[in-house]
Design an enzyme around this catalytic site. Structure first.
Site, PDB file in Angstrom:
ATOM      1  N   ARG A   1       4.654  -3.991  17.186  1.00 23.81           N
ATOM      2  CA  ARG A   1       5.509  -3.662  16.058  1.00 23.81           C
ATOM      3  C   ARG A   1       6.110  -4.986  15.607  1.00 23.81           C
ATOM      4  O   ARG A   1       7.220  -5.337  15.951  1.00 23.81           O
ATOM      5  CB  ARG A   1       6.593  -2.676  16.505  1.00 23.81           C
ATOM      6  CG  ARG A   1       7.314  -1.995  15.358  1.00 23.81           C
ATOM      7  CD  ARG A   1       8.393  -1.062  15.883  1.00 23.81           C
ATOM      8  NE  ARG A   1       7.902   0.195  16.412  1.00 23.81           N
ATOM      9  CZ  ARG A   1       7.439   1.200  15.660  1.00 23.81           C
ATOM     10  NH1 ARG A   1       7.391   1.084  14.349  1.00 23.81           N
ATOM     11  NH2 ARG A   1       7.024   2.296  16.222  1.00 23.81           N
TER      12      ARG A   1
ATOM     13  N   LYS B   1       7.508  -1.475   6.785  1.00 26.84           N
ATOM     14  CA  LYS B   1       7.472  -0.192   6.073  1.00 26.84           C
ATOM     15  C   LYS B   1       8.744  -0.066   5.254  1.00 26.84           C
ATOM     16  O   LYS B   1       9.816  -0.436   5.715  1.00 26.84           O
ATOM     17  CB  LYS B   1       7.305   0.988   7.033  1.00 26.84           C
ATOM     18  CG  LYS B   1       8.326   1.081   8.116  1.00 26.84           C
ATOM     19  CD  LYS B   1       8.085   2.311   8.994  1.00 26.84           C
ATOM     20  CE  LYS B   1       8.904   2.222  10.265  1.00 26.84           C
ATOM     21  NZ  LYS B   1       8.712   3.312  11.184  1.00 26.84           N
TER      22      LYS B   1
ATOM     23  N   ARG C   1      -1.941   9.498  11.506  1.00 26.46           N
ATOM     24  CA  ARG C   1      -2.766   8.302  11.562  1.00 26.46           C
ATOM     25  C   ARG C   1      -4.014   8.590  12.377  1.00 26.46           C
ATOM     26  O   ARG C   1      -3.938   9.238  13.419  1.00 26.46           O
ATOM     27  CB  ARG C   1      -1.980   7.182  12.220  1.00 26.46           C
ATOM     28  CG  ARG C   1      -2.775   5.906  12.314  1.00 26.46           C
ATOM     29  CD  ARG C   1      -1.842   4.774  12.500  1.00 26.46           C
ATOM     30  NE  ARG C   1      -2.497   3.506  12.535  1.00 26.46           N
ATOM     31  CZ  ARG C   1      -1.821   2.374  12.599  1.00 26.46           C
ATOM     32  NH1 ARG C   1      -0.510   2.392  12.634  1.00 26.46           N
ATOM     33  NH2 ARG C   1      -2.449   1.229  12.632  1.00 26.46           N
TER      34      ARG C   1
ATOM     35  N   ARG D   1      -2.708   8.496  16.742  1.00 25.60           N
ATOM     36  CA  ARG D   1      -1.808   7.364  16.927  1.00 25.60           C
ATOM     37  C   ARG D   1      -1.518   7.120  18.405  1.00 25.60           C
ATOM     38  O   ARG D   1      -1.320   5.999  18.833  1.00 25.60           O
ATOM     39  CB  ARG D   1      -0.525   7.754  16.211  1.00 25.60           C
ATOM     40  CG  ARG D   1       0.490   6.748  16.108  1.00 25.60           C
ATOM     41  CD  ARG D   1       1.725   7.409  15.522  1.00 25.60           C
ATOM     42  NE  ARG D   1       2.782   6.456  15.428  1.00 25.60           N
ATOM     43  CZ  ARG D   1       3.353   5.876  16.464  1.00 25.60           C
ATOM     44  NH1 ARG D   1       2.962   6.166  17.669  1.00 25.60           N
ATOM     45  NH2 ARG D   1       4.317   5.005  16.280  1.00 25.60           N
TER      46      ARG D   1
ATOM     47  N   PHE E   1      -7.265   2.576   5.440  1.00 31.92           N
ATOM     48  CA  PHE E   1      -6.542   1.345   5.109  1.00 31.92           C
ATOM     49  C   PHE E   1      -6.933   0.136   5.960  1.00 31.92           C
ATOM     50  O   PHE E   1      -6.425  -0.954   5.761  1.00 31.92           O
ATOM     51  CB  PHE E   1      -5.024   1.550   5.101  1.00 31.92           C
ATOM     52  CG  PHE E   1      -4.444   2.122   6.388  1.00 31.92           C
ATOM     53  CD1 PHE E   1      -4.385   1.378   7.549  1.00 31.92           C
ATOM     54  CD2 PHE E   1      -3.948   3.423   6.396  1.00 31.92           C
ATOM     55  CE1 PHE E   1      -3.841   1.901   8.699  1.00 31.92           C
ATOM     56  CE2 PHE E   1      -3.397   3.961   7.556  1.00 31.92           C
ATOM     57  CZ  PHE E   1      -3.341   3.201   8.711  1.00 31.92           C
TER      58      PHE E   1
ATOM     59  N   GLU F   1       0.864  -1.189   0.000  1.00 34.43           N
ATOM     60  CA  GLU F   1       0.000   0.000   0.000  1.00 34.43           C
ATOM     61  C   GLU F   1       0.893   1.230   0.000  1.00 34.43           C
ATOM     62  O   GLU F   1       1.992   1.194   0.546  1.00 34.43           O
ATOM     63  CB  GLU F   1      -0.871   0.029   1.268  1.00 34.43           C
ATOM     64  CG  GLU F   1      -1.921  -1.050   1.327  1.00 34.43           C
ATOM     65  CD  GLU F   1      -2.619  -1.095   2.690  1.00 34.43           C
ATOM     66  OE1 GLU F   1      -2.303  -0.270   3.579  1.00 34.43           O
ATOM     67  OE2 GLU F   1      -3.475  -1.983   2.870  1.00 34.43           O
TER      68      GLU F   1
ATOM     69  N   LYS G   1       2.489   4.363   1.445  1.00 36.79           N
ATOM     70  CA  LYS G   1       2.671   4.857   2.806  1.00 36.79           C
ATOM     71  C   LYS G   1       2.552   6.374   2.755  1.00 36.79           C
ATOM     72  O   LYS G   1       3.435   7.055   2.243  1.00 36.79           O
ATOM     73  CB  LYS G   1       4.030   4.454   3.384  1.00 36.79           C
ATOM     74  CG  LYS G   1       4.203   4.867   4.837  1.00 36.79           C
ATOM     75  CD  LYS G   1       5.500   4.360   5.425  1.00 36.79           C
ATOM     76  CE  LYS G   1       5.549   4.465   6.954  1.00 36.79           C
ATOM     77  NZ  LYS G   1       5.279   5.782   7.480  1.00 36.79           N
TER      78      LYS G   1
ATOM     79  N   GLU H   1      -5.102   7.342   7.231  1.00 38.40           N
ATOM     80  CA  GLU H   1      -4.122   8.417   7.362  1.00 38.40           C
ATOM     81  C   GLU H   1      -4.757   9.691   6.816  1.00 38.40           C
ATOM     82  O   GLU H   1      -5.402   9.661   5.763  1.00 38.40           O
ATOM     83  CB  GLU H   1      -2.885   8.014   6.539  1.00 38.40           C
ATOM     84  CG  GLU H   1      -1.673   8.842   6.769  1.00 38.40           C
ATOM     85  CD  GLU H   1      -0.778   8.376   7.927  1.00 38.40           C
ATOM     86  OE1 GLU H   1      -1.146   7.434   8.678  1.00 38.40           O
ATOM     87  OE2 GLU H   1       0.286   8.988   8.101  1.00 38.40           O
TER      88      GLU H   1
HETATM   89  P1  ATP Z   1       6.672   6.512  10.801  1.00 37.15           P
HETATM   90  O1  ATP Z   1       7.536   7.315  11.687  1.00 37.15           O
HETATM   91  O2  ATP Z   1       7.417   5.855   9.686  1.00 37.15           O
HETATM   92  O3  ATP Z   1       5.423   7.203  10.350  1.00 37.15           O
HETATM   93  P2  ATP Z   1       5.486   5.207  13.023  1.00 37.15           P
HETATM   94  O4  ATP Z   1       6.470   4.851  14.078  1.00 37.15           O
HETATM   95  O5  ATP Z   1       4.574   6.336  13.276  1.00 37.15           O
HETATM   96  O6  ATP Z   1       6.227   5.330  11.633  1.00 37.15           O
HETATM   97  P3  ATP Z   1       5.098   2.669  11.990  1.00 37.15           P
HETATM   98  O7  ATP Z   1       4.344   1.531  12.469  1.00 37.15           O
HETATM   99  O8  ATP Z   1       6.554   2.530  12.072  1.00 37.15           O
HETATM  100  O9  ATP Z   1       4.600   3.959  12.738  1.00 37.15           O
HETATM  101  O10 ATP Z   1       4.700   2.981  10.487  1.00 37.15           O
HETATM  102  C1  ATP Z   1       3.374   2.942  10.142  1.00 37.15           C
HETATM  103  C2  ATP Z   1       2.804   4.346  10.104  1.00 37.15           C
HETATM  104  O11 ATP Z   1       2.703   4.776   8.766  1.00 37.15           O
HETATM  105  C3  ATP Z   1       1.388   4.323  10.616  1.00 37.15           C
HETATM  106  O12 ATP Z   1       1.353   4.605  11.992  1.00 37.15           O
HETATM  107  C4  ATP Z   1       0.659   5.343   9.781  1.00 37.15           C
HETATM  108  O13 ATP Z   1       0.653   6.592  10.430  1.00 37.15           O
HETATM  109  C5  ATP Z   1       1.507   5.483   8.544  1.00 37.15           C
HETATM  110  N1  ATP Z   1       0.864   4.943   7.334  1.00 37.15           N
HETATM  111  C6  ATP Z   1       0.804   5.576   6.149  1.00 37.15           C
HETATM  112  N2  ATP Z   1       0.214   4.834   5.215  1.00 37.15           N
HETATM  113  C7  ATP Z   1      -0.131   3.666   5.804  1.00 37.15           C
HETATM  114  C8  ATP Z   1      -0.760   2.485   5.351  1.00 37.15           C
HETATM  115  N3  ATP Z   1      -1.148   2.316   4.090  1.00 37.15           N
HETATM  116  N4  ATP Z   1      -0.962   1.492   6.251  1.00 37.15           N
HETATM  117  C9  ATP Z   1      -0.553   1.633   7.539  1.00 37.15           C
HETATM  118  N5  ATP Z   1       0.058   2.724   8.015  1.00 37.15           N
HETATM  119  C10 ATP Z   1       0.286   3.740   7.170  1.00 37.15           C
END
Ligand code: ATP
Length: 545
Positions: free
Chosen positions: A409, A415, A252, A267, A337, A245, A247, A297
């Site tokens: 996690r 990612k 979030r 989040r 999503f 998907e 990103k 998102e």
């Molecule tokens: P990052 O700092 O990379 O945004 P994070 O620590 O907030 O990461 P991670 O679990 O590492 O969170 O990465 C997933 C994050 O990416 C999600 O929390 C969401 O905010 C974002 N995101 C964007 N597109 C998507 C998607 N298609 N599916 C899930 N999460 C997504």
């Protein structure tokens, strides 16, 4: 001993041993001995939290206020320097001991201390400084020197407080005999160790069963691990059984719909409903279910429909004043999503493919993220390129068979971002010189040691900020100041920075044993709680890369 003194005593004993089993036994015995009304408070304080996750209240007590009140408590105008103190709490304990401080009145209960914290968090407006000082002074007068040490640690969220969530949940499992998986699940549903501890100890396994996800109560979000690139992702997940998907680089959101009542959570489980009225309206209008929990998102858009920088969406998030004006200035768009719940049916244990299907059915006219199940690595690479060409930061890879694992996690979501960054916490900053005179500029970055819960420095940088950002950052840091040593202001570990770097090296200077080379701040991550930043172990895995 009264219940707060017991907590201080327990913290001391925990600090004296690294043995996990001993930690579990000590914590279990203490929580079990408490009156039921104090279990939740104690469990939260043990992991260094005064309020539960998602509770927007913050304790606005500065290091200067604490120093002022400690001085008043021992009847001096200026505090003497103490040698050998490892942190602020420790210093206060030593100062009180040296001054021969003894408790006045009855020993404190946990409940009393917590109510004082609650009051400190709510006092504001004219005269609040005096009232806060008076409340603090009352606390210090009724505390022993050791108790005061922990009050200080709670108030400023000192670097080293208590244990991590995993240790606490493990202690609950061992003490009650309830399976660890059941306890962890209840925690993921509620995001609150306090509620889980109380239910487990007072009502047992049955009580935990009641902590199911409910509409209006956000679940901890499922998180992703990093893969280096598309080929790496497909060595970890099978082709044909993995969806990619886009990103999107926004905020979030977890959206709960109960009839016409819509609530939006961040989040970190904070409520965003009032800052995103257009999203609320769209969900109310479009979602094809009476009740639903969906995730997505929210990103900010240019007039041409391209994503705007993350900083722009952050200006909308959590903002409750001038919302209409901000709506015009920064239009946002929701991309969904996931679907976790629909009309009485909980989907979290269902595979990702089924949840996507459910989402397709309920989404109505709301956009879903671009998604594809590639049949070859080349097709995956082309999809990543397409995402980047459209202005997005990368892609997510999701195992079609995987359930939704709240708060984890794990390896079911990966990612893939072409630029690797780390999320670290600012623990101090140096006063600048030359052009940056008068600003705090060189920030000290720390990662969490997941064993000890300690923030350990891994690098410093002044790169990545504009002049205006230095100015704003200086104000924020000064508000979080705990102490000042030769040119350096030490702060409560609260501001999260996303940091790019060239590589990670071993470091004899830092206690963490690792240091970032050529670190630069990409942006501040006000949407991320400090507890969820990258750990020293993650940095160690990147050593020499
Ligand atoms: P990052 O700092 O990379 O945004 P994070 O620590 O907030 O990461 P991670 O679990 O590492 O969170 O990465 C997933 C994050 O990416 C999600 O929390 C969401 O905010 C974002 N995101 C964007 N597109 C998507 C998607 N298609 N599916 C899930 N999460 C997504």
């Amino acid at each position: 001993m009264n219940t707060f003194e017991q907590l201080a005593d327990l913290e001391e004993r925990l600090a004296a041993t690294k043995k996990k089993l001993e930690h579990a036994a000590l914590i279990g015995a203490y929580l079990q001995s408490l009156p039921s009304g104090e279990i939740a408070l104690a469990a939260r304080l043990l992991i260094g939290r005064v309020f539960s996750e998602g509770d927007p209240r913050i304790l606005n007590v500065s290091g200067a206020a604490i120093e002022r009140v400690v001085a008043q408590t021992i009847g001096t105008s200026e505090l003497a320097r103490v040698d050998g103190a490892v942190d602020f709490g420790d210093a206060v304990e030593k100062i009180l001991r040296q001054a021969g401080h003894t408790r006045q009145g009855a020993p404190l209960t946990l409940d009393e201390v917590w109510h004082a914290y609650e009051e400190l968090a709510t006092l504001s407006g004219p005269g609040s400084r005096e009232r806060k000082d008076a409340r603090l002074r009352e606390l210090f007068e009724r505390a022993s020197a050791l108790e005061a040490k922990y009050i200080v640690k709670h108030l400023i969220r000192e670097m080293r407080v208590g244990v991590n969530e995993g240790t606490l949940l493990d202690a609950l499992a061992r003490t009650t005999g309830i399976p660890g998986a059941t306890i962890r699940r209840a925690y993921q549903f509620t995001g609150d160790v306090g509620k889980v501890a109380e239910a487990a100890l007072v009502q047992g396994e049955q009580g935990l069963g009641h902590l199911e996800p409910t509409l209006g109560h956000p679940l901890k979000p499922m998180l992703a691990q990093s893969a280096v690139d598309i080929p790496d992702a497909f060595t970890q997940m099978p082709l044909g059984e993995t969806a990619l998907e886009y990103k999107l680089d926004g905020a979030r959101v977890q959206i709960h719909k109960s009839g016409d009542a819509i609530r939006v959570f961040s989040r970190s489980l904070a409520e965003l409903t009032y800052s995103l009225p257009e999203i609320v309206d769209e969900v109310r209008r479009e979602i094809k279910a009476r009740d639903a929990i969906v995730e997505g998102e929210v990103i900010a858009l240019t007039p041409e429909g391209r994503p705007r920088p993350f900083q722009d969406i952050m200006r909308r998030i959590g903002r409750e004043r001038d919302v209409a004006e901000m709506q015009r200035e920064i239009p946002v768009k929701l991309y969904l999503f996931d679907c976790l719940y629909r009309d009485g049916e909980l989907f979290i244990d269902r595979p990702n493919a089924a949840r996507w299907q459910a989402l397709t059915e309920v989404a109505g006219g709301i956009a879903r993220v671009e998604r594809r199940v590639p049949e070859s690595v080349a097709e995956g690479q082309a999809f990543l390129k397409q995402a980047q060409d459209a202005g997005h930061e990368g892609v997510m890879a999701k195992l079609l068979a995987s359930p939704y694992l709240p708060g984890e996690r794990g390896k079911h979501w990966l990612k893939i971002k072409p630029i690797i960054t780390l999320d670290l916490v600012i623990v101090a900053a140096d006063w600048g010189y030359g052009r940056r005179t008068g600003w705090l500029s060189n920030v000290h970055l720390a990662a969490r040691d997941s064993e000890t819960n300690e923030w350990l420095e891994v690098g410093k940088t002044f790169k990545g900020f504009t002049d205006a950002e230095f100015k704003a950052l200086t104000d924020r840091l000064l508000a979080l100041k705990v102490k000042e040593t030769r040119g350096t202001v030490w702060v409560k570990p609260q501001i999260v920075a996303e940091v790019a770097f060239n590589n990670v090296q071993t470091s004899p200077q830092y206690k963490s044993g690792v240091a970032l080379r050529f670190a630069r701040v990409v942006r501040l991550r006000d949407d991320k709680p400090p507890e969820e930043t990258d750990t020293v172990e993650t940095l160690k895995r990147l050593l020499g890369d």
